[in-house]
Design a protein around this motif. Sequence first.
Motif, PDB file in Angstrom:
ATOM      1  N   LEU A  38      35.560  41.204  49.279  1.00  0.00           N
ATOM      2  CA  LEU A  38      36.562  40.157  49.106  1.00  0.00           C
ATOM      3  C   LEU A  38      37.979  40.686  49.291  1.00  0.00           C
ATOM      4  CD1 LEU A  38      37.189  37.209  48.226  1.00  0.00           C
ATOM      5  CD2 LEU A  38      37.268  38.056  45.869  1.00  0.00           C
ATOM      6  N   PHE A  39      38.216  41.957  48.974  1.00  0.00           N
ATOM      7  CA  PHE A  39      39.569  42.507  48.989  1.00  0.00           C
ATOM      8  C   PHE A  39      39.902  43.208  50.307  1.00  0.00           C
ATOM      9  CE2 PHE A  39      37.952  42.428  44.665  1.00  0.00           C
ATOM     10  CZ  PHE A  39      38.959  41.741  44.004  1.00  0.00           C
ATOM     11  N   ARG A  40      38.976  43.257  51.215  1.00  0.00           N
ATOM     12  CA  ARG A  40      39.209  43.977  52.476  1.00  0.00           C
ATOM     13  C   ARG A  40      39.861  43.068  53.506  1.00  0.00           C
ATOM     14  NH1 ARG A  40      33.073  46.410  53.022  1.00  0.00           N
ATOM     15  NH2 ARG A  40      32.953  47.306  50.908  1.00  0.00           N
ATOM     16  N   ILE A  44      42.145  47.030  58.589  1.00  0.00           N
ATOM     17  CA  ILE A  44      42.943  47.798  57.617  1.00  0.00           C
ATOM     18  C   ILE A  44      41.961  48.695  56.867  1.00  0.00           C
ATOM     19  CG2 ILE A  44      44.536  47.686  55.684  1.00  0.00           C
ATOM     20  CD1 ILE A  44      45.625  46.481  58.254  1.00  0.00           C
ATOM     21  N   LEU A  45      42.058  49.997  57.081  1.00  0.00           N
ATOM     22  CA  LEU A  45      41.033  50.927  56.604  1.00  0.00           C
ATOM     23  C   LEU A  45      41.427  51.647  55.319  1.00  0.00           C
ATOM     24  CD1 LEU A  45      40.019  52.525  60.041  1.00  0.00           C
ATOM     25  CD2 LEU A  45      39.210  50.402  58.976  1.00  0.00           C
ATOM     26  N   THR A  46      42.716  51.790  55.054  1.00  0.00           N
ATOM     27  CA  THR A  46      43.154  52.579  53.896  1.00  0.00           C
ATOM     28  C   THR A  46      44.248  51.817  53.147  1.00  0.00           C
ATOM     29  OG1 THR A  46      44.846  53.739  55.199  1.00  0.00           O
ATOM     30  CG2 THR A  46      42.664  54.731  55.107  1.00  0.00           C
ATOM     31  N   GLY A  47      44.689  52.421  52.035  1.00  0.00           N
ATOM     32  CA  GLY A  47      45.817  51.863  51.293  1.00  0.00           C
ATOM     33  C   GLY A  47      45.448  50.794  50.296  1.00  0.00           C
ATOM     34  N   TYR A  48      44.164  50.660  49.951  1.00  0.00           N
ATOM     35  CA  TYR A  48      43.736  49.657  48.976  1.00  0.00           C
ATOM     36  C   TYR A  48      43.889  50.208  47.557  1.00  0.00           C
ATOM     37  CZ  TYR A  48      41.669  47.156  52.909  1.00  0.00           C
ATOM     38  OH  TYR A  48      41.480  46.483  54.083  1.00  0.00           O
ATOM     39  N   ARG A  49      44.247  49.345  46.633  1.00  0.00           N
ATOM     40  CA  ARG A  49      44.292  49.728  45.219  1.00  0.00           C
ATOM     41  C   ARG A  49      42.929  49.482  44.591  1.00  0.00           C
ATOM     42  NH1 ARG A  49      48.911  45.697  43.938  1.00  0.00           N
ATOM     43  NH2 ARG A  49      47.773  44.714  45.662  1.00  0.00           N
ATOM     44  N   PRO A  50      42.447  50.384  43.743  1.00  0.00           N
ATOM     45  CA  PRO A  50      41.145  50.165  43.097  1.00  0.00           C
ATOM     46  C   PRO A  50      41.161  48.874  42.278  1.00  0.00           C
ATOM     47  CG  PRO A  50      41.921  52.419  42.747  1.00  0.00           C
ATOM     48  CD  PRO A  50      43.064  51.663  43.348  1.00  0.00           C
ATOM     49  N   THR A  51      40.035  48.218  42.192  1.00  0.00           N
ATOM     50  CA  THR A  51      39.924  47.012  41.380  1.00  0.00           C
ATOM     51  C   THR A  51      39.620  47.381  39.931  1.00  0.00           C
ATOM     52  OG1 THR A  51      37.573  46.808  41.880  1.00  0.00           O
ATOM     53  CG2 THR A  51      39.109  45.684  43.346  1.00  0.00           C
ATOM     54  N   GLY A  52      39.807  46.419  39.038  1.00  0.00           N
ATOM     55  CA  GLY A  52      39.426  46.600  37.641  1.00  0.00           C
ATOM     56  C   GLY A  52      40.407  47.364  36.785  1.00  0.00           C
ATOM     57  N   MET A  53      41.605  47.679  37.285  1.00  0.00           N
ATOM     58  CA  MET A  53      42.602  48.354  36.461  1.00  0.00           C
ATOM     59  C   MET A  53      43.320  47.316  35.586  1.00  0.00           C
ATOM     60  SD  MET A  53      44.228  51.214  39.036  1.00  0.00           S
ATOM     61  CE  MET A  53      45.091  50.016  40.050  1.00  0.00           C
ATOM     62  N   SER A  54      44.192  47.790  34.716  1.00  0.00           N
ATOM     63  CA  SER A  54      44.933  46.887  33.847  1.00  0.00           C
ATOM     64  C   SER A  54      45.994  46.135  34.651  1.00  0.00           C
ATOM     65  CB  SER A  54      45.602  47.670  32.719  1.00  0.00           C
ATOM     66  OG  SER A  54      46.617  48.514  33.235  1.00  0.00           O
ATOM     67  N   LEU A 130      50.758  41.167  44.900  1.00  0.00           N
ATOM     68  CA  LEU A 130      50.934  42.278  43.974  1.00  0.00           C
ATOM     69  C   LEU A 130      49.760  42.417  43.012  1.00  0.00           C
ATOM     70  CD1 LEU A 130      52.820  44.497  42.805  1.00  0.00           C
ATOM     71  CD2 LEU A 130      53.782  42.721  41.306  1.00  0.00           C
ATOM     72  N   LEU A 131      49.209  41.303  42.532  1.00  0.00           N
ATOM     73  CA  LEU A 131      48.266  41.334  41.418  1.00  0.00           C
ATOM     74  C   LEU A 131      46.828  41.011  41.798  1.00  0.00           C
ATOM     75  CD1 LEU A 131      50.525  39.389  38.872  1.00  0.00           C
ATOM     76  CD2 LEU A 131      50.267  41.875  39.061  1.00  0.00           C
ATOM     77  N   GLN A 132      46.562  40.581  43.023  1.00  0.00           N
ATOM     78  CA  GLN A 132      45.248  40.047  43.366  1.00  0.00           C
ATOM     79  C   GLN A 132      44.109  41.053  43.287  1.00  0.00           C
ATOM     80  OE1 GLN A 132      43.520  40.785  46.461  1.00  0.00           O
ATOM     81  NE2 GLN A 132      45.063  42.166  47.305  1.00  0.00           N
ATOM     82  N   HIS A 139      41.847  37.288  42.102  1.00  0.00           N
ATOM     83  CA  HIS A 139      42.094  37.135  43.527  1.00  0.00           C
ATOM     84  C   HIS A 139      42.090  35.662  43.914  1.00  0.00           C
ATOM     85  CE1 HIS A 139      41.815  38.440  47.793  1.00  0.00           C
ATOM     86  NE2 HIS A 139      41.109  37.326  47.928  1.00  0.00           N
ATOM     87  N   TYR A 140      41.060  34.938  43.520  1.00  0.00           N
ATOM     88  CA  TYR A 140      40.996  33.514  43.844  1.00  0.00           C
ATOM     89  C   TYR A 140      42.140  32.754  43.182  1.00  0.00           C
ATOM     90  CZ  TYR A 140      36.353  33.852  45.998  1.00  0.00           C
ATOM     91  OH  TYR A 140      35.305  34.143  46.835  1.00  0.00           O
ATOM     92  N   SER A 141      42.363  32.981  41.898  1.00  0.00           N
ATOM     93  CA  SER A 141      43.372  32.225  41.157  1.00  0.00           C
ATOM     94  C   SER A 141      44.763  32.428  41.738  1.00  0.00           C
ATOM     95  CB  SER A 141      43.367  32.640  39.686  1.00  0.00           C
ATOM     96  OG  SER A 141      42.108  32.399  39.092  1.00  0.00           O
ATOM     97  N   LEU A 142      45.103  33.670  42.063  1.00  0.00           N
ATOM     98  CA  LEU A 142      46.441  33.960  42.554  1.00  0.00           C
ATOM     99  C   LEU A 142      46.669  33.410  43.956  1.00  0.00           C
ATOM    100  CD1 LEU A 142      46.713  37.544  41.101  1.00  0.00           C
ATOM    101  CD2 LEU A 142      48.265  35.653  40.577  1.00  0.00           C
ATOM    102  N   PHE A 143      45.655  33.463  44.809  1.00  0.00           N
ATOM    103  CA  PHE A 143      45.854  32.904  46.140  1.00  0.00           C
ATOM    104  C   PHE A 143      45.826  31.379  46.127  1.00  0.00           C
ATOM    105  CE2 PHE A 143      45.124  37.219  47.741  1.00  0.00           C
ATOM    106  CZ  PHE A 143      46.187  37.281  48.638  1.00  0.00           C
ATOM    107  N   PHE A 144      45.124  30.768  45.188  1.00  0.00           N
ATOM    108  CA  PHE A 144      45.253  29.323  45.011  1.00  0.00           C
ATOM    109  C   PHE A 144      46.690  28.981  44.614  1.00  0.00           C
ATOM    110  CE2 PHE A 144      40.479  28.905  43.767  1.00  0.00           C
ATOM    111  CZ  PHE A 144      40.122  29.052  45.098  1.00  0.00           C
ATOM    112  N   LEU A 145      47.274  29.799  43.728  1.00  0.00           N
ATOM    113  CA  LEU A 145      48.674  29.609  43.356  1.00  0.00           C
ATOM    114  C   LEU A 145      49.588  29.782  44.571  1.00  0.00           C
ATOM    115  CD1 LEU A 145      50.833  29.270  41.092  1.00  0.00           C
ATOM    116  CD2 LEU A 145      50.789  31.769  40.862  1.00  0.00           C
ATOM    117  N   ASP A 146      49.274  30.740  45.406  1.00  0.00           N
ATOM    118  CA  ASP A 146      50.033  30.969  46.636  1.00  0.00           C
ATOM    119  C   ASP A 146      50.008  29.721  47.519  1.00  0.00           C
ATOM    120  OD1 ASP A 146      51.409  32.158  48.716  1.00  0.00           O
ATOM    121  OD2 ASP A 146      49.721  33.351  49.410  1.00  0.00           O
TER     122      ASP A 146
END
Length: 352
Positions: A38-40, A44-54, A130-132, A139-146
């Motif tokens: 879902l986050f890919r 774009i192969l690199t530069g992703y932030r890990p999921t599940g952080m605070s 920033l937060l998705q 991810h879904y909630s923030l892009f719906f807001l977008d």
Amino acid sequence: MPQVSFAHPSLCLNFLPLLHRLLPSNPPTVRDVDVPPLFRERFILTGYRPTGMSWRCYALSLFQIHNETLNVWSHLLAAAFVVLRFMVFAIMRGGGPEGEGFSVDASSLPLVLYVLSAVTYLSCSAAAHLLQSHSEQAHYSLFFLDYVGVAVYQYGCALALCLYSSNTAWRQSMLGQVFLPAAALLAWLSCTACCYAKLRFRRPYPLHRKLCQLIPMGVAYLLDISPVAHRLATHNWTGSPALPLHFLQVVLFMLSAFFFSCPVPERFSPGRFDIVGHGHQLFHILLSLCTLAQQEALFHDFLWRQPAMVREFGEERLLLACASFPCLTLCCALTALAMRRQAQAQLMKEQR
């Protein structure tokens, strides 16, 4: 030579752990294979932030280099510039000789709503990017807001262009008579279609997902820009400083739509444009410039039209037109909330 000590070493040593707790370093970015599909993003192969952080980590990633950094900062800086430029315009009365303060009345309220809509879509977009990565639900909630922000901006543009940038011939045409209701309907359809496409289709996305997003938004843009297109086609550009700016914002929007639709240039060199230069970043930058050019054009049109607006439209009609703005915002927000509940149910079903 005597040495001067500015701080006791123990104080510095005690301060560093406190600073580290206040501003923790985020974990390094990861590759696409290390995050859920879902986050890919394609190519774009690199530069992703890990999921599940605070949430704090994602907020602090504003100052980290990753593949969303430019997406966030381009719209944050544009939002700040929109507000600052409007404040200067309001204080100086558009640079007029009278130097009066900007007063909110029936004739200026559509311009205030336009600025509010621009700040809304830029801020919602920055927050989403920033937060998705926090979670699939986020991810879904923030892009719906977008998408709500985009719809609000569409209608804010339509309202301002109809009242400030149109001429008499266009307003008396059949299109001019139905313009605002049609613009509100298309803005809501754009929000609904984008939310549905986001929820319905999974990666790798099929072509009709992009069409589901682009067609309502494209039709809405063609309608919203019709007052300006008519003026550009029927008036001498040298007679108004707003018309070259309107033409510039049309060109910038078309370029941004191209980069939104096509993953260029990363398609031709996957991995090379992960951090800087991929298509969605170019889309964000061009759309920000488009908004700034449009704002400047509307400032000129506002000064041109303001003296006769109340006499021409009537105060009640102007206020009624402005009242449709929060109604459209509420409809889009309720639609996004309904889609969010569907996303929650879908994710819970998949986890069983």
